[in-house]
Enzyme design. Sequence first.
Site, mmCIF file in Angstrom:
data_model
loop_
_atom_site.group_PDB
_atom_site.id
_atom_site.type_symbol
_atom_site.label_atom_id
_atom_site.label_comp_id
_atom_site.label_asym_id
_atom_site.label_seq_id
_atom_site.Cartn_x
_atom_site.Cartn_y
_atom_site.Cartn_z
ATOM 1 N N LYS A 116 0.828 -1.218 0.000
ATOM 2 C CA LYS A 116 0.000 0.000 0.000
ATOM 3 C C LYS A 116 0.853 1.255 0.000
ATOM 4 C CE LYS A 116 -4.290 -1.988 0.802
ATOM 5 N NZ LYS A 116 -5.589 -2.125 1.336
ATOM 6 N N LYS A 198 -4.139 -10.641 -6.687
ATOM 7 C CA LYS A 198 -5.448 -10.959 -6.087
ATOM 8 C C LYS A 198 -6.542 -10.009 -6.591
ATOM 9 C CE LYS A 198 -6.171 -8.283 -1.979
ATOM 10 N NZ LYS A 198 -6.789 -8.131 -0.702
ATOM 11 N N LYS A 201 -10.680 -4.884 -4.379
ATOM 12 C CA LYS A 201 -11.761 -3.903 -4.585
ATOM 13 C C LYS A 201 -11.198 -2.571 -5.069
ATOM 14 C CE LYS A 201 -13.419 -4.145 -0.137
ATOM 15 N NZ LYS A 201 -13.188 -3.971 1.328
HETATM 16 P P1 ATP Z 1 -8.065 -4.029 -1.028
HETATM 17 O O1 ATP Z 1 -7.675 -5.172 -1.901
HETATM 18 O O2 ATP Z 1 -8.603 -2.884 -1.767
HETATM 19 O O3 ATP Z 1 -7.028 -3.677 -0.041
HETATM 20 P P2 ATP Z 1 -9.757 -6.005 0.054
HETATM 21 O O4 ATP Z 1 -10.592 -6.393 -1.115
HETATM 22 O O5 ATP Z 1 -8.633 -6.874 0.461
HETATM 23 O O6 ATP Z 1 -9.264 -4.529 -0.138
HETATM 24 P P3 ATP Z 1 -10.644 -5.980 2.805
HETATM 25 O O7 ATP Z 1 -11.701 -5.241 3.504
HETATM 26 O O8 ATP Z 1 -9.256 -5.567 3.121
HETATM 27 O O9 ATP Z 1 -10.791 -5.844 1.251
HETATM 28 O O10 ATP Z 1 -10.837 -7.540 3.027
HETATM 29 C C1 ATP Z 1 -11.944 -8.139 3.620
HETATM 30 C C2 ATP Z 1 -11.788 -9.638 3.675
HETATM 31 O O11 ATP Z 1 -11.823 -10.197 2.355
HETATM 32 C C3 ATP Z 1 -10.469 -10.111 4.277
HETATM 33 O O12 ATP Z 1 -10.715 -11.220 5.113
HETATM 34 C C4 ATP Z 1 -9.643 -10.525 3.098
HETATM 35 O O13 ATP Z 1 -8.721 -11.530 3.415
HETATM 36 C C5 ATP Z 1 -10.709 -11.064 2.156
HETATM 37 N N1 ATP Z 1 -10.284 -10.932 0.756
HETATM 38 C C6 ATP Z 1 -10.005 -9.780 0.106
HETATM 39 N N2 ATP Z 1 -9.680 -10.012 -1.178
HETATM 40 C C7 ATP Z 1 -9.740 -11.359 -1.355
HETATM 41 C C8 ATP Z 1 -9.511 -12.230 -2.466
HETATM 42 N N3 ATP Z 1 -9.156 -11.754 -3.638
HETATM 43 N N4 ATP Z 1 -9.687 -13.557 -2.297
HETATM 44 C C9 ATP Z 1 -10.071 -14.051 -1.094
HETATM 45 N N5 ATP Z 1 -10.300 -13.298 -0.004
HETATM 46 C C10 ATP Z 1 -10.140 -11.961 -0.108
#
Ligand code: ATP
Length: 331
Positions: A116, A198, A201
């Site tokens: 980040k 990955k 969002k």
């Molecule tokens: P960003 O990628 O923008 O940092 P994020 O999509 O990881 O955000 P978070 O709120 O940080 O969103 O994550 C919420 C939950 O979703 C966490 O438990 C994280 O491990 C899970 N998660 C996020 N992205 C994935 C993914 N691509 N596959 C599986 N689990 C995920």
Amino acid sequence: MEETKRPRVLSGIQPTGGFTLGNYIGAIRNWDKLQDDCECLYCVVDLHSITIRHEPAALRRQIREAAAMLLACGVDPGRAVLFIQGDVSAHAELSWILSCYTQFGELSRMTQFKDKSQKHPENVNAGLFTYPVLMAADILLYQADLVPIGADQKQHLELARNIAERFNGIYGEVFTVPEGYFPKVGGRVMSLQDPASKMSKSDENENAKIMLTDGPDAIIRKFKRAVTDSESTVCAAENKPGIVNLMTIYSALSGRSFEEIEREFEGRGYGDFKLAVGECVASELAPIQGEYARILADKSYLDGVLAEGASRASALAQRTLAKVSRKIGLK
Ligand code: ATP
Ligand code: LTN
């Protein structure tokens, strides 16, 4: 007969710009499942989300949207406590205390911080650095046994465990040392445009991610455009990360194993397979989207759930915070 204590579960999710299919498969679906056998607390981590520049009115809206989406995905206020992290001041208070028991070197090693800070070099703020300490506070405040998360959060959970063990080592058994709870398939759902990274969002490329609010046409279009490879056999080979990702999504939602999926698509091309995955995702999300619209429109219901959640969470959090304050001599 003495009743056995149900495991305590805590997890959180950031209210930044809607949830992806990765969030759903990696985390939220397990939140729903655990409600049957565990005492669950789930929070929208608004304090975590301000580590990245945001617009106040948008954040206010996104916090409510996130809570409504969690309810639509099956979080049930009759069986779980749903609350907004910032409504319970003990999170920020314990976070400060725990930051005094966390080493600079440990935080420097966190890969999410490194990623980040590279992505936002203009705003490498101290909150981004201490983010995992606040996450540890979220978990340890509730004496959680289990933390359902995606694979990317493993390192943060490990840090929370280390902080708990260190604190317990000095002051006696204060915190429960939590375990991670990961999905069998789909702990790391990958980007549809780059299967090496990955699904996130915050990805600016809309085609890389499926949002839980995407309509069926958008979902099918994005799967059709998903990056795969130049072969045509649907099979889980190491050199086919795009196909493996689609198989993972299909497997997680349909309950079919990789072997069953390979058999189902034997002799058929990628076009058929992508369409089937798209349809499967669209039909999983359709009822969720209906519920989401209904809950978001019902202001008093949502307000009521969150007020009740904040009050139940605060009561539990205060007990731990009071204990910690006594142990370290603040009280
Ligand atoms: P960003 O990628 O923008 O940092 P994020 O999509 O990881 O955000 P978070 O709120 O940080 O969103 O994550 C919420 C939950 O979703 C966490 O438990 C994280 O491990 C899970 N998660 C996020 N992205 C994935 C993914 N691509 N596959 C599986 N689990 C995920
Ligand atoms: N750091 C997590 C979100 C998060 C969390 C938590 C997850 C904040 N507090 C407590 C589990 C338990 C993330 O970035 N996905």
